[in-house]
Structures are given as C-alpha cells and as structure tokens.
Design a protein around this motif. Structure first.
Motif, PDB file in Angstrom:
ATOM      1  N   ILE A 167     -22.973-112.434 -56.528  1.00  0.00           N
ATOM      2  CA  ILE A 167     -22.317-112.169 -57.814  1.00  0.00           C
ATOM      3  C   ILE A 167     -23.077-112.860 -58.938  1.00  0.00           C
ATOM      4  CG2 ILE A 167     -20.235-112.660 -59.167  1.00  0.00           C
ATOM      5  CD1 ILE A 167     -18.608-112.099 -56.638  1.00  0.00           C
ATOM      6  N   VAL A 168     -23.514-114.093 -58.716  1.00  0.00           N
ATOM      7  CA  VAL A 168     -24.279-114.816 -59.731  1.00  0.00           C
ATOM      8  C   VAL A 168     -25.624-114.129 -59.974  1.00  0.00           C
ATOM      9  CG1 VAL A 168     -25.437-116.996 -60.288  1.00  0.00           C
ATOM     10  CG2 VAL A 168     -23.155-117.017 -59.289  1.00  0.00           C
ATOM     11  N   ILE A 169     -26.301-113.710 -58.909  1.00  0.00           N
ATOM     12  CA  ILE A 169     -27.587-113.021 -59.052  1.00  0.00           C
ATOM     13  C   ILE A 169     -27.416-111.733 -59.848  1.00  0.00           C
ATOM     14  CG2 ILE A 169     -29.428-111.823 -57.777  1.00  0.00           C
ATOM     15  CD1 ILE A 169     -29.656-114.847 -57.579  1.00  0.00           C
ATOM     16  N   VAL A 170     -26.396-110.945 -59.532  1.00  0.00           N
ATOM     17  CA  VAL A 170     -26.140-109.705 -60.267  1.00  0.00           C
ATOM     18  C   VAL A 170     -25.833-110.001 -61.733  1.00  0.00           C
ATOM     19  CG1 VAL A 170     -24.508-107.775 -60.491  1.00  0.00           C
ATOM     20  CG2 VAL A 170     -25.439-108.370 -58.259  1.00  0.00           C
ATOM     21  N   HIS A 171     -25.074-111.052 -61.989  1.00  0.00           N
ATOM     22  CA  HIS A 171     -24.735-111.426 -63.366  1.00  0.00           C
ATOM     23  C   HIS A 171     -25.985-111.816 -64.153  1.00  0.00           C
ATOM     24  CE1 HIS A 171     -23.042-114.144 -66.513  1.00  0.00           C
ATOM     25  NE2 HIS A 171     -22.232-113.113 -66.635  1.00  0.00           N
ATOM     26  N   VAL A 172     -26.874-112.580 -63.547  1.00  0.00           N
ATOM     27  CA  VAL A 172     -28.106-113.001 -64.228  1.00  0.00           C
ATOM     28  C   VAL A 172     -28.994-111.799 -64.517  1.00  0.00           C
ATOM     29  CG1 VAL A 172     -30.256-114.286 -63.906  1.00  0.00           C
ATOM     30  CG2 VAL A 172     -28.075-115.354 -63.351  1.00  0.00           C
ATOM     31  N   ILE A 173     -29.195-110.943 -63.521  1.00  0.00           N
ATOM     32  CA  ILE A 173     -30.045-109.765 -63.725  1.00  0.00           C
ATOM     33  C   ILE A 173     -29.436-108.836 -64.768  1.00  0.00           C
ATOM     34  CG2 ILE A 173     -30.927-107.675 -62.602  1.00  0.00           C
ATOM     35  CD1 ILE A 173     -31.309-109.404 -60.083  1.00  0.00           C
ATOM     36  N   MET A 174     -28.135-108.659 -64.711  1.00  0.00           N
ATOM     37  CA  MET A 174     -27.471-107.795 -65.691  1.00  0.00           C
ATOM     38  C   MET A 174     -27.580-108.386 -67.099  1.00  0.00           C
ATOM     39  SD  MET A 174     -23.822-106.071 -65.144  1.00  0.00           S
ATOM     40  CE  MET A 174     -23.215-104.859 -66.272  1.00  0.00           C
ATOM     41  N   SER A 175     -27.507-109.706 -67.231  1.00  0.00           N
ATOM     42  CA  SER A 175     -27.639-110.308 -68.553  1.00  0.00           C
ATOM     43  C   SER A 175     -29.045-110.094 -69.104  1.00  0.00           C
ATOM     44  CB  SER A 175     -27.314-111.800 -68.508  1.00  0.00           C
ATOM     45  OG  SER A 175     -28.321-112.522 -67.849  1.00  0.00           O
ATOM     46  N   TRP A 176     -30.055-110.171 -68.238  1.00  0.00           N
ATOM     47  CA  TRP A 176     -31.421-109.871 -68.684  1.00  0.00           C
ATOM     48  C   TRP A 176     -31.542-108.421 -69.135  1.00  0.00           C
ATOM     49  CZ3 TRP A 176     -34.208-112.192 -63.829  1.00  0.00           C
ATOM     50  CH2 TRP A 176     -34.173-113.585 -63.898  1.00  0.00           C
ATOM     51  N   LEU A 177     -30.988-107.513 -68.348  1.00  0.00           N
ATOM     52  CA  LEU A 177     -31.081-106.096 -68.697  1.00  0.00           C
ATOM     53  C   LEU A 177     -30.343-105.775 -69.993  1.00  0.00           C
ATOM     54  CD1 LEU A 177     -30.698-104.475 -65.171  1.00  0.00           C
ATOM     55  CD2 LEU A 177     -32.785-104.744 -66.516  1.00  0.00           C
ATOM     56  N   ILE A 178     -29.239-106.449 -70.238  1.00  0.00           N
ATOM     57  CA  ILE A 178     -28.504-106.248 -71.490  1.00  0.00           C
ATOM     58  C   ILE A 178     -29.294-106.837 -72.655  1.00  0.00           C
ATOM     59  CG2 ILE A 178     -26.434-106.950 -72.765  1.00  0.00           C
ATOM     60  CD1 ILE A 178     -24.905-106.638 -70.085  1.00  0.00           C
ATOM     61  N   ILE A 233     -18.130-103.605 -65.766  1.00  0.00           N
ATOM     62  CA  ILE A 233     -18.774-104.486 -64.790  1.00  0.00           C
ATOM     63  C   ILE A 233     -19.104-105.832 -65.434  1.00  0.00           C
ATOM     64  CG2 ILE A 233     -20.842-104.823 -63.375  1.00  0.00           C
ATOM     65  CD1 ILE A 233     -20.837-101.761 -62.931  1.00  0.00           C
ATOM     66  N   TRP A 234     -19.650-105.793 -66.659  1.00  0.00           N
ATOM     67  CA  TRP A 234     -20.011-107.022 -67.366  1.00  0.00           C
ATOM     68  C   TRP A 234     -18.775-107.881 -67.641  1.00  0.00           C
ATOM     69  CZ3 TRP A 234     -23.905-109.988 -67.905  1.00  0.00           C
ATOM     70  CH2 TRP A 234     -23.975-110.914 -68.949  1.00  0.00           C
ATOM     71  N   ASP A 235     -17.693-107.241 -68.072  1.00  0.00           N
ATOM     72  CA  ASP A 235     -16.461-107.980 -68.344  1.00  0.00           C
ATOM     73  C   ASP A 235     -15.890-108.587 -67.062  1.00  0.00           C
ATOM     74  OD1 ASP A 235     -14.330-108.846 -70.115  1.00  0.00           O
ATOM     75  OD2 ASP A 235     -13.076-107.340 -69.105  1.00  0.00           O
ATOM     76  N   GLY A 236     -15.936-107.831 -65.974  1.00  0.00           N
ATOM     77  CA  GLY A 236     -15.438-108.349 -64.699  1.00  0.00           C
ATOM     78  C   GLY A 236     -16.244-109.535 -64.204  1.00  0.00           C
ATOM     79  N   LEU A 237     -17.572-109.439 -64.298  1.00  0.00           N
ATOM     80  CA  LEU A 237     -18.416-110.551 -63.876  1.00  0.00           C
ATOM     81  C   LEU A 237     -18.181-111.781 -64.746  1.00  0.00           C
ATOM     82  CD1 LEU A 237     -21.777-108.718 -63.118  1.00  0.00           C
ATOM     83  CD2 LEU A 237     -20.200-109.722 -61.472  1.00  0.00           C
ATOM     84  N   ASN A 238     -18.023-111.566 -66.051  1.00  0.00           N
ATOM     85  CA  ASN A 238     -17.757-112.695 -66.945  1.00  0.00           C
ATOM     86  C   ASN A 238     -16.417-113.351 -66.638  1.00  0.00           C
ATOM     87  OD1 ASN A 238     -20.121-112.836 -68.434  1.00  0.00           O
ATOM     88  ND2 ASN A 238     -19.443-111.256 -69.844  1.00  0.00           N
TER      89      ASN A 238
END
Length: 95
Positions: A18-29, A44-49
């Motif tokens: 979950i942390v890895i997906v959050h970091v990669i998604m933050s880079w992509l955003i 997805i972003w809101d759920g991870l946050n």
C-alpha cells in the motif's frame, strides 16, 4: 504460534505494498501522468490517503521540517522491514 506470525507477515506485506502504491501514485500525480479529476484516480488516491495519513502524521511529528521532501513513507518502509527482521529472528528462525 507460527500461524500468527505468518498472519503478521501477511499484514506487513499488505501495508508495504500500500505504501509503495501510494508513493508511485504520488509521483505519477506530481508529474501529471495521472489526473485527480478522473473519478477512479481520485477515489483510489483518497482511499490511500485515508489509510496512510494517520500513520504518516505520527511519523512526521518526529521528523524535522524538510521543505517539500516527505520522508515519512521511507521511514515507514524501514520500520516495516525492521519489524519483519525482528519477527523472523525471534519467532521463525529458532524453530
């Protein structure tokens, strides 16, 4: 006892990913590959946050202000890895 340790390892693995997906998604955003105006991406972003923000908030309370650099995910990943090592050495390796 071993099954409880395996369940803890599974939970730690899920948190790790979950942390890895959050970091990669933050880079992509941030690099505008993903757009938060898309409903699925925003959900997805809101759920991870919502999942990670309480953990990050506790870590950020101890970290000095680094400007725009957020080291909370790195500290969390290191803590998960350290916890896995401790669990493995104390409960799995002796058997």
């Amino acid at each position: 006892m071993v099954s409880l340790i395996q369940i803890l390892f599974m939970i730690l693995n899920v948190i790790w990913w979950i942390v890895i997906v959050h970091v990669i998604m933050s880079w992509l955003i941030n690099f505008q590959v993903l757009n938060l105006r898309q409903p699925l991406v925003a959900q997805i972003w809101d759920g991870l946050n919502r999942i990670l923000d309480p953990i990050y908030r506790r870590i950020r309370a101890f970290l000095p202000d680094m400007g725009g650099l957020d080291l909370a995910p790195l500290i969390l990943l290191l803590a998960i890895y350290a916890l896995r090592i401790v669990l493995y050495n104390n409960f799995v390796a002796p058997f």
